[in-house]
Write a protein that holds these residues in place. Structure first.
Motif, short mmCIF file in Angstrom:
data_model
loop_
_atom_site.label_atom_id
_atom_site.label_comp_id
_atom_site.label_asym_id
_atom_site.label_seq_id
_atom_site.Cartn_x
_atom_site.Cartn_y
_atom_site.Cartn_z
N ILE A 195 0.83 -1.28 0.11
CA ILE A 195 -0.08 0.03 -0.12
C ILE A 195 0.84 1.34 -0.17
O ILE A 195 0.55 2.36 -0.72
CB ILE A 195 -0.82 0.00 1.09
N THR A 196 1.81 1.40 0.78
CA THR A 196 2.81 2.51 1.03
C THR A 196 3.37 2.75 -0.35
O THR A 196 3.51 3.68 -0.72
CB THR A 196 4.03 2.14 1.95
N LEU A 271 14.85 -12.68 11.70
CA LEU A 271 14.46 -12.25 10.28
C LEU A 271 13.00 -11.49 10.79
O LEU A 271 12.63 -10.44 10.31
CB LEU A 271 13.95 -13.37 9.45
N ARG A 272 12.21 -12.20 11.65
CA ARG A 272 10.82 -11.64 11.82
C ARG A 272 11.04 -10.30 12.81
O ARG A 272 10.44 -9.28 12.51
CB ARG A 272 10.23 -12.55 12.85
N THR A 273 12.11 -10.18 13.44
CA THR A 273 12.45 -8.70 14.23
C THR A 273 12.69 -7.56 13.01
O THR A 273 12.08 -6.56 13.28
CB THR A 273 13.73 -8.86 14.96
N VAL A 274 13.61 -7.79 12.07
CA VAL A 274 13.69 -6.94 11.05
C VAL A 274 12.54 -6.67 10.28
O VAL A 274 11.96 -5.51 9.97
CB VAL A 274 14.67 -7.35 10.01
N GLN A 275 11.63 -7.52 9.97
CA GLN A 275 10.46 -7.22 9.39
C GLN A 275 9.47 -6.59 10.10
O GLN A 275 8.93 -5.69 9.73
CB GLN A 275 9.60 -8.74 9.02
N GLU A 276 9.25 -6.70 11.43
CA GLU A 276 8.47 -5.99 12.41
C GLU A 276 9.02 -4.41 12.37
O GLU A 276 8.19 -3.61 12.52
CB GLU A 276 8.16 -6.48 13.59
N ALA A 277 10.36 -4.64 12.64
CA ALA A 277 10.93 -3.13 12.98
C ALA A 277 10.83 -2.35 11.59
O ALA A 277 10.56 -1.23 11.69
CB ALA A 277 12.40 -3.11 13.18
N ALA A 282 8.05 2.28 8.85
CA ALA A 282 7.28 2.85 7.58
C ALA A 282 5.90 3.59 8.03
O ALA A 282 5.46 4.38 7.54
CB ALA A 282 7.06 1.71 6.68
N ARG A 283 5.45 2.83 9.15
CA ARG A 283 3.96 3.21 9.44
C ARG A 283 3.91 4.40 10.51
O ARG A 283 2.94 5.14 10.53
CB ARG A 283 3.43 2.14 10.06
N HIS A 284 5.14 4.47 11.41
CA HIS A 284 4.82 5.21 12.72
C HIS A 284 5.95 6.43 12.70
O HIS A 284 5.89 7.45 13.53
CB HIS A 284 4.73 4.46 13.86
N ARG A 289 15.28 7.61 6.57
CA ARG A 289 15.96 6.39 6.19
C ARG A 289 16.14 5.58 7.38
O ARG A 289 15.77 5.75 8.45
CB ARG A 289 17.57 6.72 5.64
N VAL A 290 16.51 4.14 7.11
CA VAL A 290 16.70 3.16 8.18
C VAL A 290 17.98 2.39 7.97
O VAL A 290 18.27 2.04 6.68
CB VAL A 290 15.39 2.18 8.13
#
Length: 351
Positions: A195-196, A271-277, A282-284, A289-290
């Motif tokens: 969506i983003t 892997l899940r940690t990076v996905q969540e972070a 992106a959302r908040h 940059r990251v």
């Protein structure tokens, strides 16, 4: 069906004792009328159990109806003994029945009455009881002890069954939570990225398509209970690099130290940690940059995701961060958050 299966053994015992008592009555030396009367009463006693007592035994919740059954059983047993002393043999089946239809504290009194009935009737008839009074008392004591032991075993089995049901419920609850976390970390985050990206310029369309394909593979991997699809056939570093390159804002990824072989469970958590972070950034964050750093030390592996956004502030931890902590606890890892010049998520897992 399985609940009543253990009762079959008792039913066989009751049938054997009743049939033996009938045979002993019929070969007694009494008159034919007395023998037939005793046999008929024993048959009525058996039918009373089949049509009434058996239902109480299957319910396994002794109450006042057990007293009704005991009274009816005694009403057929006592006159049978009067006509033939050999009917006493039926006690071997009747006494257990009393304990199966009544609480153990209630069962003592009708049980004692059943045991003493042959003694009393023989005494009233002016004959010598075949069973001495001390022996009758011993039988009563043994029957009560046996009834108490059976009751304790039944209670323990019930408690064990309740415990197993509780464990099953907790297991299902944990499994639901795991699936919720997996879907949140994969499909939900991927669709958010799509969506983003689609809300941006036209060049992002190709990247959106790539992210959509990645999430399709994730969905198939989840259904097949496989490892996360970014790890299929590639190292953790390669999977993280692809994941970071697909972020919705400028990003970088680097590795510090010599890569060490990690258990699949640890790789999945990282892997899940990076996905969540990345999803949170992106959302908040409002960041521009990251940066993601994977570091291998002698005793641990760490992973930091840092952005230049507004930080965490005083907002409470959401579902994603709680899911991170829960997964890290499963592999002995820790999660640290900081808001110094942006936001930083740091996870450490011992090797």
């Amino acid at each position: 069906m399985e609940q009543h299966q253990p009762l079959i053994t008792w039913y066989v015992l009751f049938a054997i004792t009743q049939a033996t008592a009938l045979a002993l009555v019929l070969i007694d030396n009494n008159t034919l009328a007395d023998r037939l009367s005793a046999a008929g009463l024993l048959c009525l006693n058996g039918l009373w159990f089949v049509f009434y007592g058996r239902k109480l035994v299957q319910r396994e919740d002794g109450n006042w109806q057990g007293l009704v059954y005991a009274a009816g059983s005694l009403a057929t047993f006592a006159p049978a003994v009067w006509f033939s002393g050999n009917a006493t043999f039926a006690l071997f089946g009747l006494v257990p029945q009393i304990y199966m239809v009544l609480p153990v504290t209630w069962a003592f009194y009708p049980m004692a009455l059943f045991v003493f009935t042959p003694q009393l009737l023989t005494w009233f008839a002016g004959a010598v009881p075949a069973l001495s009074w001390p022996a009758a008392l011993i039988i009563i004591g043994f029957s009560q002890a046996f009834g108490w032991a059976v009751s304790r075993i039944a209670q323990q089995n019930q408690q064990r069954g309740e415990l197993l049901q509780r464990i099953e419920a907790l297991t299902l609850e944990a499994e639901r939570a795991r699936w919720a976390a997996e879907i949140h970390d994969t499909l939900a985050q991927g669709f958010t990225s799509i969506i983003t990206l689609l809300q941006g310029a036209q060049p992002n369309v190709e990247l959106a398509l790539q992210t959509a394909r990645e999430n399709l593979r994730e969905a198939r991997a989840l259904v097949a209970s496989n490892a996360p699809s970014p790890l299929d056939g590639s190292s953790l570093e390669d999977a993280l690099r692809r994941l970071v390159s697909g972020a919705a804002l400028p990003s970088s990824f680097r590795v510090i130290g010599d890569a060490a072989g990690l258990p699949t469970s640890v790789e999945v958590v990282l892997l899940r940690t990076v996905q969540e972070a990345l999803n949170n950034v992106a959302r908040h964050s409002g960041a521009s940059r990251v940066d993601v750093v994977l570091r291998f030390d002698e005793d641990c592996v760490s992973l930091e995701v840092r952005d230049d956004g507004r930080g965490f502030g005083d907002a409470p931890e959401g579902f994603g961060l709680r899911g991170m902590r829960a997964r890290l606890e499963q592999v002995g890892g820790t999660l640290s958050l900081s808001s110094d010049e942006g936001a930083s998520v740091l996870v450490e897992v011992p090797l």
